[in-house]
Motif scaffolding. Structure first.
Motif, PDB file in Angstrom:
ATOM      1  N   CYS A   6       0.834  -1.209   0.000  1.00 46.05           N
ATOM      2  CA  CYS A   6       0.000   0.000   0.000  1.00 46.05           C
ATOM      3  C   CYS A   6       0.868   1.257   0.000  1.00 46.05           C
ATOM      4  O   CYS A   6       0.574   2.231  -0.715  1.00 46.05           O
ATOM      5  N   ALA A   7       1.939   1.254   0.787  1.00 43.66           N
ATOM      6  CA  ALA A   7       2.832   2.413   0.833  1.00 43.66           C
ATOM      7  C   ALA A   7       3.519   2.619  -0.513  1.00 43.66           C
ATOM      8  O   ALA A   7       3.723   3.758  -0.954  1.00 43.66           O
ATOM      9  N   THR A   8       3.870   1.528  -1.185  1.00 43.34           N
ATOM     10  CA  THR A   8       4.502   1.646  -2.500  1.00 43.34           C
ATOM     11  C   THR A   8       3.529   2.215  -3.526  1.00 43.34           C
ATOM     12  O   THR A   8       3.899   3.080  -4.341  1.00 43.34           O
ATOM     13  N   ALA A   9       2.287   1.753  -3.495  1.00 43.90           N
ATOM     14  CA  ALA A   9       1.288   2.283  -4.416  1.00 43.90           C
ATOM     15  C   ALA A   9       1.044   3.765  -4.154  1.00 43.90           C
ATOM     16  O   ALA A   9       0.959   4.576  -5.094  1.00 43.90           O
ATOM     17  N   ALA A  10       0.947   4.130  -2.874  1.00 45.23           N
ATOM     18  CA  ALA A  10       0.732   5.535  -2.530  1.00 45.23           C
ATOM     19  C   ALA A  10       1.919   6.390  -2.957  1.00 45.23           C
ATOM     20  O   ALA A  10       1.757   7.506  -3.482  1.00 45.23           O
ATOM     21  N   THR A  11       3.133   5.890  -2.749  1.00 47.73           N
ATOM     22  CA  THR A  11       4.343   6.607  -3.153  1.00 47.73           C
ATOM     23  C   THR A  11       4.379   6.811  -4.661  1.00 47.73           C
ATOM     24  O   THR A  11       4.714   7.894  -5.154  1.00 47.73           O
ATOM     25  N   THR A  12       4.055   5.754  -5.394  1.00 44.84           N
ATOM     26  CA  THR A  12       4.063   5.825  -6.856  1.00 44.84           C
ATOM     27  C   THR A  12       3.079   6.878  -7.354  1.00 44.84           C
ATOM     28  O   THR A  12       3.404   7.690  -8.238  1.00 44.84           O
ATOM     29  N   ALA A  13       1.877   6.880  -6.785  1.00 42.71           N
ATOM     30  CA  ALA A  13       0.874   7.855  -7.207  1.00 42.71           C
ATOM     31  C   ALA A  13       1.303   9.274  -6.846  1.00 42.71           C
ATOM     32  O   ALA A  13       1.172  10.209  -7.651  1.00 42.71           O
ATOM     33  N   ALA A  14       1.835   9.440  -5.622  1.00 37.79           N
ATOM     34  CA  ALA A  14       2.219  10.775  -5.172  1.00 37.79           C
ATOM     35  C   ALA A  14       3.365  11.341  -6.003  1.00 37.79           C
ATOM     36  O   ALA A  14       3.344  12.511  -6.410  1.00 37.79           O
ATOM     37  N   TYR A  15       4.383  10.523  -6.270  1.00 40.60           N
ATOM     38  CA  TYR A  15       5.530  11.031  -7.029  1.00 40.60           C
ATOM     39  C   TYR A  15       5.146  11.340  -8.476  1.00 40.60           C
ATOM     40  O   TYR A  15       5.591  12.330  -9.057  1.00 40.60           O
ATOM     41  N   THR A  16       4.276  10.496  -9.042  1.00 42.83           N
ATOM     42  CA  THR A  16       3.799  10.771 -10.396  1.00 42.83           C
ATOM     43  C   THR A  16       3.070  12.111 -10.444  1.00 42.83           C
ATOM     44  O   THR A  16       3.283  12.929 -11.356  1.00 42.83           O
TER      45      THR A  16
END
Length: 391
Positions: free
Chosen positions: A46-56
């Motif tokens: 979940c943290a990886t998905a959130a990080t990916t969305a936020a950085y994008t």
């Protein structure tokens, strides 16, 4: 209540039913399907998905929703965003954790990642936001003072940051702050406070997937795994506590998939069923701390029903040549891993002693069944830190 993410897990799907030939298939993936339970996602995923969305969003001004990530074993799940915020300085995205049919205390928790740009050359820096703990004692896989974001989730997030940065021609130097809504309250139902992880939860996961946990279903799947291995003519099977131990026994012995039993915490279930349905050889492989429980006579290795007995480890260390000063340090160590590290530094073979004693306990449960047993103890990276002879 518990958080089960620390268990290594296999893929969430795979052949577990009879195929066109009408023959059942074995192995850990087949066991999982046989339980009929729905898998879930770790907090690390979940943290990886959130990080990916936020950085994008930070780079493009748009949040991908759903956001797709790649897990360590190649799966590419997608996640809907539950929260998002974008300013000139940072981007934040949140994912609600779905633990599937597992009774995980973090099920339904909102995991957030806030990403900020850093100067070139800084790298990826992790921070603990509200609801994520901080390491305050030695013996854990991260140094004291670090946020409790475990190594595999850190690697997952860093790899996704690097991939996005490369796509957009930027350096990928960022600060990632992971937080969990109400995480400090949820953490009171975990072992974190006792381990010296203060302020909230740990961000966990080794494969990104949560294996659903049901005692009856999992024990039934173990029995089925033994039956399949025997039907296939396997004379050597391995009871593994998770995916890391599975990789270790494959590397050590080259065992095929249908000789691998995902015993999880149920060492007793494996031993009692093999006592009635023998194979020539059984290898038991798992984390040092977990197998120290078997060595101490526990057949259920779950953290809610048995604990690492550091007094017992201290006594084993004495048998291995530890003086009273070292034995006292072992008895008061923060974790089983910390106790092992103390003995390794002093040249005391605590890992081998735990493996030998666990083997002897396994043989006692087998009650003379014609099964030879050996035990491998591993660390979190899968390195063998203790082994017994075959007996």
């Amino acid at each position: 209540m518990r958080s089960s993410e620390g268990r290594g897990v296999g893929e969430a799907s795979g052949a577990g039913r009879a195929q066109g030939s009408g023959q059942a298939k074995g192995g850990r993936r087949a066991q999982l399907e046989h339980t009929g339970l729905r898998h879930g996602w770790t907090t690390g995923t979940c943290a990886t998905a959130a990080t990916t969305a936020a950085y994008t969003a930070l780079l493009t001004g748009e949040f991908p929703d759903p956001v797709t990530i790649t897990l360590p074993r190649g799966q590419t799940p997608s996640f809907a965003l539950a929260a998002e915020e974008l300013t000139g300085d940072f981007a934040m995205a949140g994912i609600v954790k779905d633990a599937g049919d597992d009774p995980d205390v973090t099920h339904g928790a909102l995991v957030r990642a806030t990403v900020r740009r850093l100067p070139a050359g800084t790298g990826v820096v992790f921070r603990a936001g509200p609801g994520v703990g901080t390491i305050t004692r030695p013996g854990l896989p991260l140094p004291v003072g670090e946020p409790a974001v475990n190594p595999v989730p850190r690697r997952m997030m860093s790899e996704h940051i690097a991939e996005i940065a490369d796509r957009h021609g930027v350096s990928g130097d960022v600060e990632i702050t992971v937080s969990v809504d109400h995480g400090e309250e949820i953490a009171r139902s975990t072992w974190n406070p006792r381990l010296g992880i203060l302020g909230g939860l740990s961000i966990l996961g080794t494969t990104g997937i949560v294996v659903p946990y049901s005692c009856s279903a999992w024990i039934d799947s173990i029995r089925r795994g033994v039956d399949v291995a025997r039907a296939a003519g396997r004379t050597h099977v391995a009871g593994c506590t998770g995916s890391t131990s599975e990789k270790t026994v494959v590397a050590e012995y080259g065992l095929p998939e249908d000789a691998l039993l995902d015993m999880g915490d149920f060492a007793g279930a494996v031993l009692k069923y093999i006592r009635r349905h023998p194979v020539d050889r059984l290898t038991i492989c798992g984390g040092f701390a977990k197998l120290s429980k078997l060595a101490a006579g526990h057949l259920d290795l779950h953290s809610g029903r048995s604990q690492v007995d550091k007094g017992f480890l201290a006594e084993l260390a004495r048998h291995g040549g530890a003086d009273e000063t070292l034995a006292a340090e072992v008895a008061t160590a923060n974790t089983g891993l910390a106790a092992l590290q103390l003995c390794q530094a002093a040249g005391v073979p605590l890992g081998d002693l735990v493996a030998k004693t666990a083997r002897d306990e396994a043989l006692a449960v087998l009650r003379g069944a014609p099964v030879a047993v050996d035990v491998l103890c591993i660390d979190r990276a899968g390195t063998v830190v203790g082994r017994s002879t075959i007996q």
